[in-house]
Motif scaffolding. Structure first.
Motif, PDB file in Angstrom:
ATOM      1  N   ASP A   1     -14.094  -2.770  13.754  1.00 44.20           N
ATOM      2  CA  ASP A   1     -14.049  -2.801  15.217  1.00 44.20           C
ATOM      3  C   ASP A   1     -14.519  -1.450  15.764  1.00 44.20           C
ATOM      4  O   ASP A   1     -13.843  -0.438  15.586  1.00 44.20           O
ATOM      5  CB  ASP A   1     -12.616  -3.092  15.673  1.00 44.20           C
TER       6      ASP A   1
ATOM      7  N   SER B   1     -18.404   3.330  11.955  1.00 46.38           N
ATOM      8  CA  SER B   1     -17.403   4.393  11.768  1.00 46.38           C
ATOM      9  C   SER B   1     -18.073   5.762  11.782  1.00 46.38           C
ATOM     10  O   SER B   1     -17.483   6.747  12.242  1.00 46.38           O
ATOM     11  CB  SER B   1     -16.630   4.192  10.463  1.00 46.38           C
TER      12      SER B   1
ATOM     13  N   TYR C   1     -11.945   0.497  17.831  1.00 48.11           N
ATOM     14  CA  TYR C   1     -10.887   1.101  17.019  1.00 48.11           C
ATOM     15  C   TYR C   1     -11.399   2.368  16.337  1.00 48.11           C
ATOM     16  O   TYR C   1     -10.715   3.398  16.307  1.00 48.11           O
ATOM     17  CB  TYR C   1     -10.398   0.101  15.978  1.00 48.11           C
TER      18      TYR C   1
ATOM     19  N   GLN D   1      -9.888  -2.061   9.287  1.00 49.86           N
ATOM     20  CA  GLN D   1      -9.805  -2.086  10.748  1.00 49.86           C
ATOM     21  C   GLN D   1     -11.009  -1.440  11.420  1.00 49.86           C
ATOM     22  O   GLN D   1     -11.271  -1.670  12.608  1.00 49.86           O
ATOM     23  CB  GLN D   1      -8.534  -1.361  11.211  1.00 49.86           C
TER      24      GLN D   1
ATOM     25  N   GLN E   1     -11.475   5.176  18.797  1.00 50.45           N
ATOM     26  CA  GLN E   1     -10.134   5.683  19.098  1.00 50.45           C
ATOM     27  C   GLN E   1      -9.648   6.658  18.031  1.00 50.45           C
ATOM     28  O   GLN E   1      -9.169   7.756  18.343  1.00 50.45           O
ATOM     29  CB  GLN E   1      -9.157   4.506  19.213  1.00 50.45           C
TER      30      GLN E   1
END
Length: 439
Positions: free
Chosen positions: A114, A147, A117, A111, A120
């Motif tokens: 993204d 990331s 994401y 995931q 978040q």
């Protein structure tokens, strides 16, 4: 990132360990405690520390003293191994390491392709660290460069010292999570140049573990370490017996699991190996000789059934060690709960873990494991001002137990065995309050 120029002055009960030690029995002689102390910070660093009676004369003009009269103030907790992308999958049922990765971890990490994401979860993760009194952490991201960007950006908002890196993984994982030896090198190099040493950010070359990297990728990771000798290496080692057998099959030319990393130039004073539950004597000797460090992750080792880490051996072999939560195989962000489980792991081996030794591993010893004990880990003047304000009586049961505490060490032990995030009253990062518990 704007630099902090404000001074702060904190009054209260202070406890730290003054110097690193060679044996656990020496820690008691290094315990420093001020029943009524004062800490003055300037530009994020500790400018003065000592008894209030001496320090009040050093107070800067127009600086309001924050007085924590009933709490205990200790250096910020240091987490030497944690996976921020696994935050949402804590408590995933029923598997040991290799099956757990395939069933839960890899689907979750996909995931993070993204960026929104990743941002978040990075924000949530940093807030959880602060809520639990953790001010420095060595962090796994995912294979995706975004990331890493998301995590460092979240940490920068608090001027927080994090060490992190992009996972390098080019085999034995879903295609969507694999890089190549060349792209892993290029992406990692670009991230090092973008983030390492920017503010308080530091970078870690991060092969997930030997089975998920080809020899070509490990060689490229070693080249990165040679090109950037002050960056970190962060990976896993000897967590699970099936994992060790797999490594021996994949790398038959090496003398063992650690020798795989050593062969490719990935051991050293800024190399941190998570778990190390099942090291051979020759591997302990190599850890010592190379000044490599271990992250002891008791809640994870128990949750995944990996085994009991021999903490006593780190003193016997003179190997650096810190505590790791290892979220999400670990079951708590909180270092008090991590210590709780570390104590039990030692008990099961007929050994003890004292309150002061546990404090050492969570603070100054953890800083030493990360080669940061010149900057972090206690209240010595000139160090970075990261600390946590602890409420020893956050629950009625804790208050009752503290009434019976025989001395400081007994009070601290009770806190560690009964404590959790409710005991974190406030967290300070770089001299500024980054978290206050809301009643």
């Amino acid at each position: 990132m704007s630099s902090v120029i404000a001074s702060t002055a904190i009054r209260g009960r202070f406890l730290d360990i003054q110097n690193t030690v060679a044996q656990a029995r020496e820690i008691h002689d290094q315990v420093r405690y001020f029943e009524d102390g004062l800490l003055i910070t300037q530009a994020g660093k500790i400018q003065w520390f000592g008894p209030w009676s001496d320090g009040q004369h050093h107070l800067p003009d127009q600086v309001e003293v924050q007085h924590y009269s009933d709490q205990l103030i200790v250096p910020g907790f240091i987490d030497t191994h944690v996976h921020y992308p696994q935050t949402e999958m804590m408590g995933a049922y029923g598997e040991q390491l290799l099956e757990w990765l395939d069933t839960y971890t890899f689907p979750t990490e996909i995931q993070f392709e993204d960026p929104a994401y990743a941002e978040q979860i990075a924000q949530f993760f940093v807030n959880e660290l602060l809520k639990n009194g953790t001010t420095t952490a060595l962090v796994f991201c995912t294979v995706h460069p975004q990331s890493v960007d998301a995590l460092f950006q979240a940490a920068e908002q608090h001027q927080m010292r994090l060490i992190a890196g992009k996972v390098m993984m080019d085999r034995h994982a879903p295609e969507a999570l694999c890089d190549t030896a060349e792209s892993g090198y290029n992406d990692s190099k670009a991230l090092i140049e973008k983030w390492h040493g920017k503010g308080r950010n530091l970078y870690a070359i991060t092969p997930r573990f030997a089975p998920t990297s080809t020899p070509e990728q490990l060689a490229r990771a070693g080249e990165l370490k040679a090109e950037f000798p002050d960056v970190y290496v962060h990976t896993h080692l000897s967590e699970n017996k099936n994992e060790i057998a797999w490594v021996n099959e994949l790398f038959p030319e090496q003398k063992g699991y650690l020798d795989v990393y050593h062969h490719y130039g990935l051991t050293g004073s800024r190399s941190v190996f998570a778990h190390c539950v099942h090291l051979q004597d020759s591997e302990w000797d190599c850890m010592h000789a190379t000044d490599s460090a271990i992250a002891f992750c008791p809640t994870s080792n128990l949750f995944l059934g990996s085994g009991l880490f021999p903490l006593k051996k780190t003193w016997e072999k003179q190997v650096k060690v810190g505590l790791g939560t290892d979220i999400g195989a670990g079951t708590s962000f909180n270092q008090l709960q991590t210590i709780n489980e570390a104590y039990k792991v030692q008990q099961l081996q007929g050994e003890k873990l004292s309150a002061f030794e546990a404090l050492y591993h969570a603070t100054l010893g953890g800083a030493k494991a990360l080669d940061l004990d010149g900057k972090l880990g206690n209240f010595n003047i000139g160090k970075e001002a990261d600390f946590v304000v602890l409420d020893l009586k956050a629950t009625a049961l804790q208050a009752l137990r503290q009434q019976r505490a025989k001395n400081l060490e007994d009070a601290l032990f009770a806190l560690m065995l009964m404590g959790d995030d409710r005991n974190i009253h406030a967290t300070y990062v770089y001299g500024q309050c980054a978290y206050v518990k809301q009643n």
